[in-house]
Design a protein around this motif. Structure first.
Motif, PDB file in Angstrom:
ATOM      1  N   LYS A   1       0.824  -1.288  -0.043  1.00  0.00           N
ATOM      2  CA  LYS A   1      -0.037  -0.013  -0.073  1.00  0.00           C
ATOM      3  C   LYS A   1       0.860   1.396  -0.076  1.00  0.00           C
ATOM      4  O   LYS A   1       2.097   1.431   0.494  1.00  0.00           O
ATOM      5  CB  LYS A   1      -1.126   0.112   1.369  1.00  0.00           C
ATOM      6  CG  LYS A   1      -1.995  -1.155   1.383  1.00  0.00           C
ATOM      7  CD  LYS A   1      -2.833  -0.976   2.612  1.00  0.00           C
ATOM      8  CE  LYS A   1      -1.966  -1.299   3.688  1.00  0.00           C
ATOM      9  NZ  LYS A   1      -2.841  -1.082   4.976  1.00  0.00           N
TER      10      LYS A   1
ATOM     11  N   ILE B   1      -5.120   8.642   0.047  1.00  0.00           N
ATOM     12  CA  ILE B   1      -5.495   7.514   0.546  1.00  0.00           C
ATOM     13  C   ILE B   1      -4.671   6.150   0.441  1.00  0.00           C
ATOM     14  O   ILE B   1      -3.803   6.222  -0.204  1.00  0.00           O
ATOM     15  CB  ILE B   1      -6.910   6.863  -0.246  1.00  0.00           C
ATOM     16  CG1 ILE B   1      -6.748   6.724  -1.650  1.00  0.00           C
ATOM     17  CG2 ILE B   1      -8.223   8.190   0.032  1.00  0.00           C
ATOM     18  CD1 ILE B   1      -7.752   5.782  -2.433  1.00  0.00           C
ATOM     19  N   LYS B   2      -4.996   5.227   1.280  1.00  0.00           N
ATOM     20  CA  LYS B   2      -4.344   3.876   1.194  1.00  0.00           C
ATOM     21  C   LYS B   2      -5.433   3.008   1.041  1.00  0.00           C
ATOM     22  O   LYS B   2      -6.349   2.831   1.767  1.00  0.00           O
ATOM     23  CB  LYS B   2      -3.469   3.486   2.555  1.00  0.00           C
ATOM     24  CG  LYS B   2      -2.033   4.004   2.432  1.00  0.00           C
ATOM     25  CD  LYS B   2      -1.124   3.586   3.774  1.00  0.00           C
ATOM     26  CE  LYS B   2       0.177   4.167   3.566  1.00  0.00           C
ATOM     27  NZ  LYS B   2       0.633   3.703   4.839  1.00  0.00           N
ATOM     28  N   TYR B   3      -5.424   1.972  -0.192  1.00  0.00           N
ATOM     29  CA  TYR B   3      -6.351   0.974  -0.530  1.00  0.00           C
ATOM     30  C   TYR B   3      -5.898  -0.072  -1.290  1.00  0.00           C
ATOM     31  O   TYR B   3      -5.280   0.298  -2.303  1.00  0.00           O
ATOM     32  CB  TYR B   3      -7.483   1.945  -1.266  1.00  0.00           C
ATOM     33  CG  TYR B   3      -8.378   1.084  -1.853  1.00  0.00           C
ATOM     34  CD1 TYR B   3      -9.244   0.060  -0.889  1.00  0.00           C
ATOM     35  CD2 TYR B   3      -8.662   0.685  -3.366  1.00  0.00           C
ATOM     36  CE1 TYR B   3     -10.363  -0.529  -1.454  1.00  0.00           C
ATOM     37  CE2 TYR B   3      -9.708   0.097  -3.795  1.00  0.00           C
ATOM     38  CZ  TYR B   3     -10.504  -0.699  -2.897  1.00  0.00           C
ATOM     39  OH  TYR B   3     -11.455  -1.538  -3.764  1.00  0.00           O
TER      40      TYR B   3
ATOM     41  N   LYS C   1      -8.228   3.026   9.580  1.00  0.00           N
ATOM     42  CA  LYS C   1      -8.987   2.998   8.439  1.00  0.00           C
ATOM     43  C   LYS C   1     -10.473   2.995   8.576  1.00  0.00           C
ATOM     44  O   LYS C   1     -10.938   2.874   9.782  1.00  0.00           O
ATOM     45  CB  LYS C   1      -8.850   1.369   7.839  1.00  0.00           C
ATOM     46  CG  LYS C   1      -7.414   1.306   7.333  1.00  0.00           C
ATOM     47  CD  LYS C   1      -7.146  -0.293   6.739  1.00  0.00           C
ATOM     48  CE  LYS C   1      -5.863  -0.508   6.513  1.00  0.00           C
ATOM     49  NZ  LYS C   1      -5.666  -1.948   5.687  1.00  0.00           N
TER      50      LYS C   1
ATOM     51  N   LEU D   1     -11.518   6.671  -6.452  1.00  0.00           N
ATOM     52  CA  LEU D   1     -10.340   6.094  -6.593  1.00  0.00           C
ATOM     53  C   LEU D   1      -9.371   6.160  -7.653  1.00  0.00           C
ATOM     54  O   LEU D   1     -10.149   6.501  -8.838  1.00  0.00           O
ATOM     55  CB  LEU D   1     -10.711   4.616  -6.264  1.00  0.00           C
ATOM     56  CG  LEU D   1     -11.602   4.211  -4.893  1.00  0.00           C
ATOM     57  CD1 LEU D   1     -11.553   2.876  -4.635  1.00  0.00           C
ATOM     58  CD2 LEU D   1     -10.701   4.917  -3.750  1.00  0.00           C
TER      59      LEU D   1
ATOM     60  N   ASN E   1      -9.004  -6.359  -2.701  1.00  0.00           N
ATOM     61  CA  ASN E   1     -10.497  -6.271  -2.695  1.00  0.00           C
ATOM     62  C   ASN E   1     -11.246  -6.611  -4.172  1.00  0.00           C
ATOM     63  O   ASN E   1     -12.296  -7.351  -3.955  1.00  0.00           O
ATOM     64  CB  ASN E   1     -11.016  -4.748  -2.427  1.00  0.00           C
ATOM     65  CG  ASN E   1     -10.624  -4.294  -0.907  1.00  0.00           C
ATOM     66  OD1 ASN E   1     -11.594  -4.833  -0.261  1.00  0.00           O
ATOM     67  ND2 ASN E   1      -9.564  -3.679  -0.698  1.00  0.00           N
TER      68      ASN E   1
ATOM     69  N   GLU F   1      -6.394  -2.336  -3.742  1.00  0.00           N
ATOM     70  CA  GLU F   1      -7.403  -2.497  -4.665  1.00  0.00           C
ATOM     71  C   GLU F   1      -7.238  -3.795  -5.182  1.00  0.00           C
ATOM     72  O   GLU F   1      -8.374  -4.609  -5.330  1.00  0.00           O
ATOM     73  CB  GLU F   1      -7.171  -1.441  -5.885  1.00  0.00           C
ATOM     74  CG  GLU F   1      -8.011  -1.624  -7.093  1.00  0.00           C
ATOM     75  CD  GLU F   1      -7.443  -0.678  -8.036  1.00  0.00           C
ATOM     76  OE1 GLU F   1      -7.837  -0.989  -9.373  1.00  0.00           O
ATOM     77  OE2 GLU F   1      -6.873   0.216  -7.963  1.00  0.00           O
TER      78      GLU F   1
ATOM     79  N   VAL G   1     -11.679  -0.049   5.397  1.00  0.00           N
ATOM     80  CA  VAL G   1     -11.039  -0.716   4.110  1.00  0.00           C
ATOM     81  C   VAL G   1     -10.154   0.455   3.548  1.00  0.00           C
ATOM     82  O   VAL G   1      -9.370   0.161   2.802  1.00  0.00           O
ATOM     83  CB  VAL G   1     -12.219  -0.889   3.060  1.00  0.00           C
ATOM     84  CG1 VAL G   1     -13.001   0.177   2.595  1.00  0.00           C
ATOM     85  CG2 VAL G   1     -11.518  -1.535   1.926  1.00  0.00           C
ATOM     86  N   ILE G   2     -10.385   1.697   3.823  1.00  0.00           N
ATOM     87  CA  ILE G   2      -9.613   2.549   3.204  1.00  0.00           C
ATOM     88  C   ILE G   2      -9.121   3.688   4.355  1.00  0.00           C
ATOM     89  O   ILE G   2      -9.687   4.093   5.075  1.00  0.00           O
ATOM     90  CB  ILE G   2     -10.464   3.523   2.231  1.00  0.00           C
ATOM     91  CG1 ILE G   2     -10.983   2.761   1.122  1.00  0.00           C
ATOM     92  CG2 ILE G   2      -9.434   4.944   1.845  1.00  0.00           C
ATOM     93  CD1 ILE G   2     -11.948   3.593   0.140  1.00  0.00           C
TER      94      ILE G   2
END
Length: 236
Positions: free
Chosen positions: A4, A225-227, A52, A24, A232, A229, A163-164
């Motif tokens: 991330k 953001i940290k996600y 998060k 996003l 998920n 992708e 989640v984010i």
């Protein structure tokens, strides 16, 4: 494993200090619930970046034209924040409905036996101040959730918990947050043991604003953001 990293994203404000709308990097539209509930570490500067938040994922096929007018651009948010000053700010936060009634009721309590009760139970005033301030902050967040449901059908979208990661990048506001939080902690240590009605009332308001500033959305900031992708996408 996907590493991330913080990524700058386009975002919009919503008619709630608890929610924000962002896009996003892959184009996915998301509504973030920026309420940390009872995760108290979130209110500590430099620690909140590791938290998060819950998110509502809007399908690409969904038509948002019915409520798109609620989105506030970054430019408009900056100008809106510039227009806000002391009394206007307080009136917007405390001026409506249940919150206003709660504050007025709290002021009334200060002239009643609440101080005597604290003395009898040997409860330091600063404990009561922090507790009531947090309850007020919790209450307006609950009201904010009910309010946005009336305007945007968020429950129709896919919901994912924690989640984010969200980071607001605004140097001046970061300094303000740290400075104000430090001032409140210092003030509570110095005068938080005083069983003075006006002092307790004033500190409740100031401490509530500290929760509001440290836990709220910085409307003048850039959002990163940290996600995960790919992770998920595998779940889907």
């Amino acid at each position: 494993m996907v590493k991330k990293k913080w990524e700058h994203v386009k975002w919009f404000g919503l008619p709630s200090f608890r929610y924000l709308f962002l896009v996003l990097p892959n184009g996915q539209r998301v509504i973030i619930d920026h309420w940390c509930s009872f995760r108290l570490l979130h209110y500590i500067p430099f620690v909140s970046r590791y938290e998060k938040f819950d998110a509502y994922f809007i399908p690409s096929s969904s038509d948002i034209s019915e409520w798109e007018h609620f989105l506030v651009s970054e430019y408009d948010m900056v100008w809106g924040a510039a227009k806000v000053s002391g009394t206007v700010f307080l009136s917007k936060i405390l001026g409506g409905g249940a919150i206003s009634a709660g504050i007025i009721g709290l002021f009334a309590l200060m002239d009643k036996p609440i101080v005597n009760i604290l003395k009898f139970l040997h409860i330091p005033p600063f404990v009561f101040i922090v507790f009531i301030s947090f309850l007020l902050w919790w209450a307006i967040n609950i009201i904010a959730k009910k309010s946005i449901k009336k305007k945007i059908p968020i429950e129709q979208f896919e919901f994912r918990k924690k989640v984010i990661g969200i980071k607001f990048k605004d140097f001046m506001m970061s300094i303000t947050k740290v400075g104000y939080a430090s001032f409140i902690v210092f003030f509570l240590i110095i005068v938080g043991t005083s069983y003075s009605n006006p002092m307790i009332t004033g500190l409740i308001v100031l401490t509530f604003l500290a929760f509001f500033l440290n836990g709220g959305i910085l409307r003048t900031a850039d959002v990163y953001i940290k996600y995960k992708e790919k992770e998920n996408e595998k779940r889907e």
